[in-house]
Design an enzyme around this catalytic site. Structure first.
Site, PDB file in Angstrom:
ATOM      1  N   GLU A  60       0.831  -1.203   0.000  1.00 57.83           N
ATOM      2  CA  GLU A  60       0.000   0.000   0.000  1.00 57.83           C
ATOM      3  C   GLU A  60       0.866   1.254   0.000  1.00 57.83           C
ATOM      4  OE1 GLU A  60      -0.527  -2.660   1.883  1.00 57.83           O
ATOM      5  OE2 GLU A  60      -2.343  -3.401   0.909  1.00 57.83           O
ATOM      6  N   HIS A 129     -11.979  -6.248   7.882  1.00 57.30           N
ATOM      7  CA  HIS A 129     -12.603  -5.899   6.601  1.00 57.30           C
ATOM      8  C   HIS A 129     -13.829  -5.019   6.825  1.00 57.30           C
ATOM      9  CE1 HIS A 129     -10.338  -9.555   5.651  1.00 57.30           C
ATOM     10  NE2 HIS A 129     -10.254  -9.101   4.429  1.00 57.30           N
TER      11      HIS A 129
END
Ligand SMILES: Cc1ncc(C[n+]2csc(CCOP(=O)(O)OP(=O)(O)O)c2C)c(N)n1
Lengths: 337, 410
Positions: A60, A129
């Protein structure tokens, strides 16, 4: 006009933008060939080629860091972080770099990037999540933060984000990808095809960043919400029969303070709703602003309805997620105070 | 009883500490001219040795020898010497200005001048550097006005960054110098992104990233290598190994094995080590890497083996962690003196001309400083407007910042 889900609307925004401007590039994990784990970028690589839409390594910091470099070159990268929960490795790049480049170079370099990410709970994603990290971005001067609540806004706002000269965080409530969700998990989701806001123009249009929308007119109490919680708030108003005015913020930074102040000045009562945890959440900022600007019009303390101060649980997510019952109780509390 | 004894943690230590005799016996210095110069399209596998050796051109006698020699004219070398001397004089004056309270802090390049000065000459106009704080030579060697650098150091009314940025963290798009971050290593990966963008647009420009030996431990370094090797980005990844990261010796970032350059090997990136105190060698290697990038052959990793002679910054006291005489013991010498010797040997320079040039250069720096100081220093004279605090956070000022600016009285 076409009937679109939020996924299709987001995809259409990227498609339209890539078609209009050769400098728009899209990349992220699984984004290229496969079209992303939620299929938001499906078909873009086939249409625009693999140098404009491609798969990235699972890094990321690398995704956001290279996007910043590309923006410094003159491109307009729109990158995807697979889940908002995984943006933390890139946080340094966002807060110390993307957000500051214009300021520290006195405009010599700028950073027109968009960082898209699915956020929020309600899909049994468990603690890794389901997160809603918006407050971590709204605390950073130099970023803009958007959370759409329907396909029409998602497309118009994403196009604005891509055209914006500054870095924009675009948080997509994944519970809304396929239909408006009113918090009643036991009922089937009504698809966007049955909702007026699923009617989305196929071509280019934009919605200004920093403007809220009143989703329901009312005079008794103001509910300030964004993302999935807009639909939960609407359900709570219907179910309690309380004459609530529901504001959908759409942009958290910059924030449409004027619409908030006008509404609370009128109703004299306010409930703030978000999915993220309570402590130091964005709701705290909203309550402070209401207190600063509407103090003499308030007839009751402002009430907050939020996720709990715990990680997002897997099995008990309906007890974590602020549903219409909790929002309804808060509305009653605000009315009775 | 178990057949294994208890574990213990290994913490690397430098060979010497203050009071000890400096010892660089572990730095293996190959003879100048002994390392081969491969073709730029060589397979990275075939040149793994270059990640462990040191490319050198100038020998002890001051001669330029071997396959990496012969790229620069006398004229260019004299210009290079001048750039290094200018940087050194600039450093000396700014260090003094800091001691006099005219700025908050300063970072000097002493001993490392060849790295950035020579590297800049291997790039072209339009290429972009993503530097850290010890590469002001990139600006000097590109004729960026010294007065502008000083205006920033003094945070005065003409500071190009309007007082928002630390003294040595310059920016100049025009001179291919990306705005410096104080956060180490973040910009390494941005360099890769810039290079990828240039490739996406089928441009001809290339990028260069800069990092110190200590900062290679940051995860951004590894992200950079992944992206650079995956997409074969036209980027030169520079590691300046000046032996120290503030008080921490290079063995802490590297462990006891391999070299910093060798970190590129696992990524299939050609990796070279070069004598960072040899202007000719730095230039030659940078040009080799630039040509690779321009021919679309992908990234190159370069480790510059050098020594930070000065303190880390004006806030640092190196005598607390390393022998006082360590810099004199550094086996690769002083980059200015080595190039000077070479030019004298070539008959185009002399001790007298050098002394005269030194005086002229110092004069030039003092003149620039006078001009900059006439526009203010950190605590006296002209300064940026308070209004500037609020400008430039976004392209367009949003209402909440406008409200705060008004509250502040502007
Ligand atoms: C992310 C981050 N961590 C720590 C620091 C503080 N810091 C500034 S310079 C420095 C040492 C860097 O050493 P090295 O990379 O070897 O570069 P050198 O100063 O030797 O040129 C440290 C730890 C920082 N600026 N950024």
């Amino acid at each position: 006009m076409a009937r679109m889900t939020m996924i299709e609307a987001v995809r259409s925004a990227m498609d339209v933008s890539m078609g209009r401007d050769e400098d728009v590039v899209v990349f992220g994990e699984d984004v290229g060939y496969f079209g992303g784990v939620f299929r938001c970028t499906q078909g873009l690589q086939a249409k625009y080629g693999k140098t404009r839409c491609f798969d990235a390594p699972i890094s990321e910091a690398g995704i956001v860091g290279t996007a910043i470099g590309m923006a410094a070159y003159g491109l307009k990268p729109c990158v995807e972080i697979q889940f908002a929960d995984y943006m933390y490795p890139a946080y340094d790049q966002l807060t110390q770099e993307a957000a500051r480049i214009r300021y520290r170079s006195n405009g010599d370099f700028t950073c027109p990037i968009v960082v898209r990410m699915p956020t929020g709970g309600g899909i049994f994603g468990g603690q890794t999540h389901s997160q809603s990290p918006e407050a971590l971005f709204t605390h950073v001067c130099g970023l803009k933060v958007i959370v759409p609540s329907n396909p029409y806004d998602a497309k118009g706002l994403l196009i604005s984000a891509i055209e914006d000269p500054d870095p924009v965080m675009f948080l997509e409530p994944k519970r809304l990808y396929n239909g408006p969700f009113d918090g009643h998990h036991e009922r089937p989701v009504t698809p966007w095809s049955k909702h007026e806001l699923g009617d989305v123009p196929e071509g280019h249009y934009s919605i200004p960043i920093g403007k809220a929308e009143i989703r329901r007119k009312g005079s008794a109490v103001t509910v300030i919400a964004y993302g999935t919680m807009v639909h939960v708030a609407l359900a709570a108003a219907e179910e309690t029969g309380i004459d609530a005015e529901v504001i959908d913020l759409r942009s958290l930074l910059p924030l449409d303070l004027e619409t908030i102040v006008q509404s609370v000045t009128k109703t004299g009562r306010c409930v703030v709703v978000h999915e993220a945890t309570l402590t130091s959440g964005f709701g705290g900022e909203l309550v402070a602003l209401v207190q600063e600007h509407c103090f003499y019009h308030l007839e009751a303390p402002v009430v907050r309805v939020t996720g709990w101060d715990t990680p997002y649980p897997h099995a008990q997510e309906w007890d974590y997620f602020p549903g219409p019952a909790r929002v309804g109780r808060a509305l009653t509390e605000a009315m009775e105070a | 009883m178990d057949e294994f004894s208890r574990l213990s943690l290994h913490v690397p230590e430098p060979a010497v500490r203050p009071g000890d005799q400096p010892d660089f016996s572990n730095v293996k210095i190959p003879k100048a001219g002994s390392v081969p110069r491969p073709e730029v399209d060589v397979e990275p596998e075939a040149i793994r040795d270059l990640a462990y050796s040191i490319i050198r051109v100038l020998n002890r006698e001051g001669e330029a020898v071997g396959p990496w020699a012969g790229l620069l004219s006398d004229e260019e070398l004299l210009t290079g010497l001048r750039h290094m001397m200018l940087l050194r004089a600039f450093d000396a004056r700014m260090l003094m200005a800091q001691r006099q309270g005219k700025t908050s802090f300063y970072m000097q390049h002493l001993g490392e001048e060849a790295v950035s000065c020579a590297f800049r000459r291997a790039l072209r106009r339009g290429d972009m550097n993503f530097p850290t704080y010890r590469q002001a030579g990139l600006l000097i060697a590109d004729d960026y006005p010294m007065v502008d650098m000083m205006n920033q150091i003094f945070s005065n009314e003409l500071d190009p960054c309007h007082g928002r940025q630390l003294p040595v963290m310059y920016t100049s798009k025009e001179h291919g110098f990306f705005t410096i971050s104080g956060n180490l290593a973040t910009q390494y990966v941005q360099a890769v992104g810039w290079a990828m963008a240039s490739a996406i647009k089928n441009d001809t420009r290339i990028a260069a990233g800069w990092i110190g030996d200590g900062s290679t431990a940051e995860s951004d370094f590894h992200s950079s290598l992944v992206f650079a090797s995956t997409y074969k980005a036209p980027v030169i990844l520079n590691i300046v190994n000046n032996q120290w990261a503030i008080s921490t010796f290079q063995g802490i970032a590297r462990g006891g094995s391999g070299t910093f350059a060798a970190r590129g090997l696992g990524f299939g990136i050609p990796a070279l080590r070069v004598d960072g105190n040899d202007y000719l060698a730095v230039y030659a290697v940078a040009r080799w890497a630039a040509e690779r990038a321009r021919r679309n052959l992908g990234p190159t990793l370069i480790e510059y083996v050098t020594y930070r002679v000065g303190a880390h910054s004006t806030s640092d006291d190196p005598s607390a962690y390393r022998p006082k005489t360590e810099s004199e013991a550094w086996p690769l010498g002083d980059p200015v003196l080595r190039l000077k010797k070479h030019l004298i040997l070539r008959g185009v320079w002399s001790d007298e001309r050098h002394a005269q040039a030194e005086a002229e250069i110092m004069d030039q720096v003092i003149q620039a400083q006078k001009e900059a100081e006439s526009h203010g220093t950190l605590h006296a004279g002209g300064r940026p407007s308070v209004r500037d605090i609020f400008e430039g956070v976004y392209a367009e000022m949003p209402p909440h910042i406008r409200r705060q600016r008004q509250k502040a009285g502007y």
